[in-house]
Scaffold this motif. Structure first.
Motif, short mmCIF file in Angstrom:
data_model
loop_
_atom_site.label_atom_id
_atom_site.label_comp_id
_atom_site.label_asym_id
_atom_site.label_seq_id
_atom_site.Cartn_x
_atom_site.Cartn_y
_atom_site.Cartn_z
N PRO A 214 0.83 -1.21 0.00
CA PRO A 214 0.00 0.00 0.00
C PRO A 214 0.86 1.25 0.00
CG PRO A 214 0.03 -0.99 2.17
CD PRO A 214 0.75 -1.95 1.27
N LEU A 215 0.44 2.24 -0.76
CA LEU A 215 1.09 3.55 -0.74
C LEU A 215 0.32 4.40 0.26
CD1 LEU A 215 1.78 4.05 -4.56
CD2 LEU A 215 3.38 3.33 -2.77
N THR A 216 0.65 4.22 1.52
CA THR A 216 -0.12 4.82 2.61
C THR A 216 -0.09 6.34 2.58
OG1 THR A 216 1.81 4.58 4.06
CG2 THR A 216 0.19 2.81 4.10
N ALA A 217 0.96 6.92 2.02
CA ALA A 217 1.06 8.38 1.96
C ALA A 217 -0.04 8.98 1.10
CB ALA A 217 2.42 8.79 1.43
N LEU A 218 -0.67 8.18 0.25
CA LEU A 218 -1.71 8.69 -0.65
C LEU A 218 -3.11 8.51 -0.09
CD1 LEU A 218 -0.22 7.46 -4.05
CD2 LEU A 218 -0.03 9.72 -2.97
N GLY A 219 -3.20 8.07 1.17
CA GLY A 219 -4.48 8.05 1.85
C GLY A 219 -5.25 6.75 1.72
N GLN A 220 -6.41 6.74 2.36
CA GLN A 220 -7.26 5.56 2.40
C GLN A 220 -8.66 5.89 1.89
OE1 GLN A 220 -7.17 4.49 6.57
NE2 GLN A 220 -5.44 3.09 6.26
N ARG A 221 -9.36 4.84 1.46
CA ARG A 221 -10.76 4.98 1.10
C ARG A 221 -11.61 4.90 2.37
NH1 ARG A 221 -12.59 1.59 -3.90
NH2 ARG A 221 -12.39 -0.17 -2.49
N GLU A 222 -12.89 5.11 2.24
CA GLU A 222 -13.78 5.12 3.41
C GLU A 222 -13.78 3.79 4.14
OE1 GLU A 222 -17.66 6.45 2.41
OE2 GLU A 222 -17.03 8.48 1.85
N ASP A 223 -13.53 2.69 3.43
CA ASP A 223 -13.53 1.38 4.07
C ASP A 223 -12.18 1.04 4.70
OD1 ASP A 223 -11.95 0.90 1.87
OD2 ASP A 223 -13.23 -0.65 1.00
N GLY A 224 -11.23 1.96 4.65
CA GLY A 224 -9.93 1.75 5.25
C GLY A 224 -8.89 1.15 4.33
N SER A 225 -9.28 0.74 3.13
CA SER A 225 -8.33 0.19 2.16
C SER A 225 -7.54 1.32 1.51
CB SER A 225 -9.06 -0.63 1.10
OG SER A 225 -9.96 0.20 0.37
N PRO A 226 -6.34 1.04 1.02
CA PRO A 226 -5.51 2.10 0.44
C PRO A 226 -6.08 2.62 -0.88
CG PRO A 226 -4.47 -0.02 0.13
CD PRO A 226 -5.64 -0.27 1.03
N ARG A 227 -5.89 3.90 -1.12
CA ARG A 227 -6.31 4.48 -2.40
C ARG A 227 -5.41 4.02 -3.53
NH1 ARG A 227 -5.75 10.09 -2.72
NH2 ARG A 227 -7.11 9.99 -4.56
N TYR A 228 -4.14 3.77 -3.22
CA TYR A 228 -3.19 3.29 -4.22
C TYR A 228 -2.36 2.15 -3.65
CZ TYR A 228 -3.77 7.25 -7.45
OH TYR A 228 -4.27 8.16 -8.36
N ARG A 229 -1.99 1.24 -4.53
CA ARG A 229 -1.02 0.21 -4.21
C ARG A 229 0.12 0.27 -5.22
NH1 ARG A 229 -2.27 -3.81 -0.69
NH2 ARG A 229 -4.41 -3.81 0.13
N LEU A 230 1.29 -0.17 -4.79
CA LEU A 230 2.41 -0.29 -5.70
C LEU A 230 2.55 -1.76 -6.08
CD1 LEU A 230 4.74 1.26 -7.10
CD2 LEU A 230 6.19 0.55 -5.19
N VAL A 231 2.43 -2.04 -7.37
CA VAL A 231 2.61 -3.39 -7.86
C VAL A 231 4.11 -3.65 -8.01
CG1 VAL A 231 2.17 -4.97 -9.78
CG2 VAL A 231 0.39 -3.37 -9.06
N LEU A 232 4.56 -4.76 -7.44
CA LEU A 232 5.97 -5.17 -7.51
C LEU A 232 6.04 -6.52 -8.21
CD1 LEU A 232 6.96 -4.28 -3.82
CD2 LEU A 232 7.43 -2.91 -5.89
N ALA A 233 6.51 -6.52 -9.43
CA ALA A 233 6.61 -7.74 -10.24
C ALA A 233 8.09 -8.09 -10.38
CB ALA A 233 5.96 -7.53 -11.59
N ARG A 234 8.47 -9.21 -9.81
CA ARG A 234 9.89 -9.59 -9.74
C ARG A 234 10.19 -10.71 -10.74
NH1 ARG A 234 14.22 -7.17 -7.16
NH2 ARG A 234 12.96 -6.91 -5.25
N LYS A 235 11.24 -10.51 -11.53
CA LYS A 235 11.71 -11.57 -12.43
C LYS A 235 12.55 -12.57 -11.62
CE LYS A 235 14.23 -12.29 -16.77
NZ LYS A 235 14.80 -11.63 -17.98
N ALA A 236 12.40 -13.83 -11.92
CA ALA A 236 13.12 -14.85 -11.18
C ALA A 236 14.63 -14.67 -11.31
CB ALA A 236 12.72 -16.24 -11.68
N ARG A 237 15.32 -14.97 -10.23
CA ARG A 237 16.78 -14.92 -10.25
C ARG A 237 17.33 -16.19 -10.89
NH1 ARG A 237 18.48 -10.77 -7.07
NH2 ARG A 237 16.95 -9.95 -5.57
N THR A 238 18.49 -16.09 -11.48
CA THR A 238 19.13 -17.25 -12.09
C THR A 238 19.50 -18.26 -10.99
OG1 THR A 238 20.05 -15.88 -13.83
CG2 THR A 238 21.04 -18.04 -13.50
N PRO A 239 19.14 -19.53 -11.14
CA PRO A 239 19.46 -20.52 -10.10
C PRO A 239 20.97 -20.61 -9.86
CG PRO A 239 17.90 -21.39 -11.72
CD PRO A 239 18.38 -20.09 -12.27
#
Length: 239
Positions: A214-239
């Motif tokens: 959650p990007l908490t600095a951008l506030g919450q909705r009325e139900d308490g959930s975050p207004r914005y989230r940061l999606v983090l998509a990670r590429k697999a590391r080489t074994p």
């Protein structure tokens, strides 16, 4: 429109009746004076959330536009930073703002990179891709990242059903669908085609491991959930 330095209604109408590329070429000189530019608050919250995960090596801004997100890459990345976009006009503005960065003109559905970057970001661009086009976009970003690389972008929560924003965005998307049904080339710009669950599924299918914070600095909705989230998509590391 929007500010004394922004585009007029006539200019916006001409843009909307053009192709996406031509429309942004026309809008580029005034783009930073419109609400379409990613707000500084969103850029700052994204940088704050990514900082503990770095530092990173080389960085890529996908659909960089006029380069608003480039300062994030400069503060987080120790190596060169690159912006990619298909609009000549937008890239010209970006070069003026950040002459020390590298700029590439390309269709991001076919990114011309392979295992080059450690961090990729994008801001406000997903609505320019139809759902059927997202797999090619995400696959290209996956190829562009080194093993262990990270693709990150903020995504807003949908507005509540009874809010004015819900109906405004619905109306905008319906108007764009009508425009694209009667005029060619299409201008793809929708606000309701990239919900988090669909984006997460497409990223996972491309090979990413996906989490959100959650990007908490951008506030919450009325139900308490975050207004914005940061999606983090990670590429697999080489074994």
């Amino acid at each position: 429109m929007f500010s004394p330095q922004g585009p007029s209604l006539r200019e916006l109408a001409i843009q909307a009746l053009s192709s996406v590329e031509r429309g942004y070429d026309l809008l580029a000189p005034k783009f930073d004076h419109t609400p379409f530019r990613t707000p500084e608050s969103v850029l700052g919250a994204t940088a704050d959330a990514l900082r503990p995960l770095g530092p990173f090596g080389q960085g890529l801004d996908v659909c960089c536009g006029t380069g608003a997100g480039m300062w994030i890459l400069k503060t987080l990345c120790q190596g060169p930073v690159t912006g990619v976009d298909f609009s000549t006009g937008m890239l010209a503005q970006a070069r003026r703002a950040h002459p020390d960065a590298q700029w590439v003109q390309a269709d991001v559905r076919a990114l011309p990179f392979a295992q080059t970057f450690d961090l990729a970001v994008t801001f406000g661009a997903l609505g320019h891709f139809l759902p059927a086009e997202r797999p090619a976009l995400f696959a290209g970003v996956y190829r562009a990242l080194r093993p262990g690389g990270l693709f990150a972008f903020p995504i807003g929560a949908p507005p509540p059903l009874m809010s004015g924003w819900y109906w405004a965005l619905l109306g905008f998307d319906l108007a764009m669908r009508v425009r694209n049904a009667v005029r060619r080339p299409p201008f793809v710009m929708y606000y309701r085609t990239c919900p988090l669950h669909a984006v997460r599924n497409d990223l996972t299918a491309a090979g990413f491991t996906v989490t959100t914070v959650p990007l908490t600095a951008l506030g919450q909705r009325e139900d308490g959930s975050p207004r914005y989230r940061l999606v983090l998509a990670r590429k697999a590391r080489t074994p």
